[in-house]
Write an enzyme that holds these catalytic residues in place. Structure first.
Site, PDB file in Angstrom:
ATOM      1  N   GLY A 108       0.796  -1.222   0.000  1.00  0.00           N
ATOM      2  CA  GLY A 108       0.000   0.000   0.000  1.00  0.00           C
ATOM      3  C   GLY A 108       0.827   1.269   0.000  1.00  0.00           C
ATOM      4  O   GLY A 108       0.283   2.353   0.107  1.00  0.00           O
ATOM      5  N   CYS A 109       2.170   1.167  -0.093  1.00  0.00           N
ATOM      6  CA  CYS A 109       2.996   2.371  -0.177  1.00  0.00           C
ATOM      7  C   CYS A 109       2.909   2.956  -1.583  1.00  0.00           C
ATOM      8  O   CYS A 109       2.216   2.416  -2.438  1.00  0.00           O
ATOM      9  CB  CYS A 109       4.446   2.037   0.172  1.00  0.00           C
ATOM     10  SG  CYS A 109       5.201   0.884  -0.983  1.00  0.00           S
ATOM     11  N   GLY A 110       3.641   4.041  -1.833  1.00  0.00           N
ATOM     12  CA  GLY A 110       3.505   4.750  -3.105  1.00  0.00           C
ATOM     13  C   GLY A 110       3.716   3.879  -4.317  1.00  0.00           C
ATOM     14  O   GLY A 110       2.833   3.735  -5.160  1.00  0.00           O
ATOM     15  N   GLY A 113       1.322   1.068  -4.518  1.00  0.00           N
ATOM     16  CA  GLY A 113      -0.005   1.527  -4.920  1.00  0.00           C
ATOM     17  C   GLY A 113      -0.120   1.667  -6.421  1.00  0.00           C
ATOM     18  O   GLY A 113      -1.150   1.339  -7.009  1.00  0.00           O
TER      19      GLY A 113
END
Length: 261
Positions: A108-110, A113
């Site tokens: 779910g990090c940059g 994502g």
């Protein structure tokens, strides 16, 4: 097993209200899917047309390319749940394993994502150009639906997906508590019939997931009884999918056409 049910898990059952009246309600059970002995997914489904669902689900997930890629399929009833043990062909196992590892690594990090968005809207090849159905064929579809929705007629709360030939005659119907599941069941059945030409109709609204399922299985025409989303229309146009909304007592609305008229 396509139209059969497991002995202790019927697709519907009678339930009494607090006032003592009895009504038939749809069953919803967890279906755990294992691929070559490894857990893949748990889906909530109607315990009905399960073999067609497994085929359609694996096709629309891009895990198999043909129903013959499933070398063995066994359903086991375990209390109020079902386990589907699927044996995949070797050519499907390694790509699925790579996809599985990528999914497990997302946090779910940059950057993750961005990868997740690419997975949500994959870059698939457009469909070949295909003619829109005849207007008369479309207008006769709604009147046929009640006779094909056997489970929904008894208990309600079920989505349905239908296959009709190019003359507008419905040939098959699939029902499920989930709208995605109903279409997967229909696409699995259709694939085993060697993909006869025709059109798919769903009782639900049309979102991006339904568009991608149609594209992955090379089906050119999707008809919906409820309106599509903006993204569904955009993607249908991108992939050259015929997308038609069939409102109640109104003319069909063509939102996307493979061949411009």
């Amino acid at each position: 097993m396509d139209d059969a049910t497991l002995d202790n898990l019927a697709p519907s059952q009678a339930v009494r209200t607090q006032a003592g009246t009895e009504h038939t309600l749809a069953n919803e059970v967890p279906l755990a899917i294992t691929l070559n002995g490894l857990n893949h997914a748990v889906m909530m489904v109607s315990p009905y047309q399960l073999e067609a669902f497994i085929i359609g689900f694996l096709l629309t997930e891009g895990i198999i390319l043909h129903h013959r890629d499933i070398h063995d399929l066994e359903f086991i009833s375990q209390q109020n749940a079902i386990i589907a043990n699927v044996t995949l062909a070797n050519r499907c196992h390694q790509p699925w394993q790579e996809q599985r590892r990528n999914l497990a690594g997302r946090t779910g990090c940059g950057l993750c994502g961005i990868e997740s968005l690419e997975a949500a809207i994959p870059n698939l090849p457009p469909l070949p150009a295909s003619e829109l159905p005849n207007i008369d064929a479309l207008m006769g579809l709604r009147a046929q639906l009640p006779a094909w929705q056997k489970l929904n007629r008894d208990c309600g709360a079920l989505h349905a997906a239908f296959f009709a030939n190019m003359q507008g005659k419905i040939q098959h119907a699939s029902e499920d508590v989930g709208r995605h599941n109903a279409l997967d069941k229909l696409l699995g059945w259709h694939h085993r019939q060697s993909n006869p030409p025709g059109m798919m109709l769903v009782t639900s609204r049309c979102s991006i997931e339904l568009i991608l399922k149609m594209v992955r299985t090379y089906n050119p025409t999707l008809i919906t009884l409820s309106a599509p989303t903006v993204l569904a229309v955009e993607q249908a146009r991108h992939y050259q999918l015929n997308l038609i909304h069939l409102p109640y007592q109104q003319q069909p609305r063509v939102y996307a056409a493979s061949i411009q008229v």
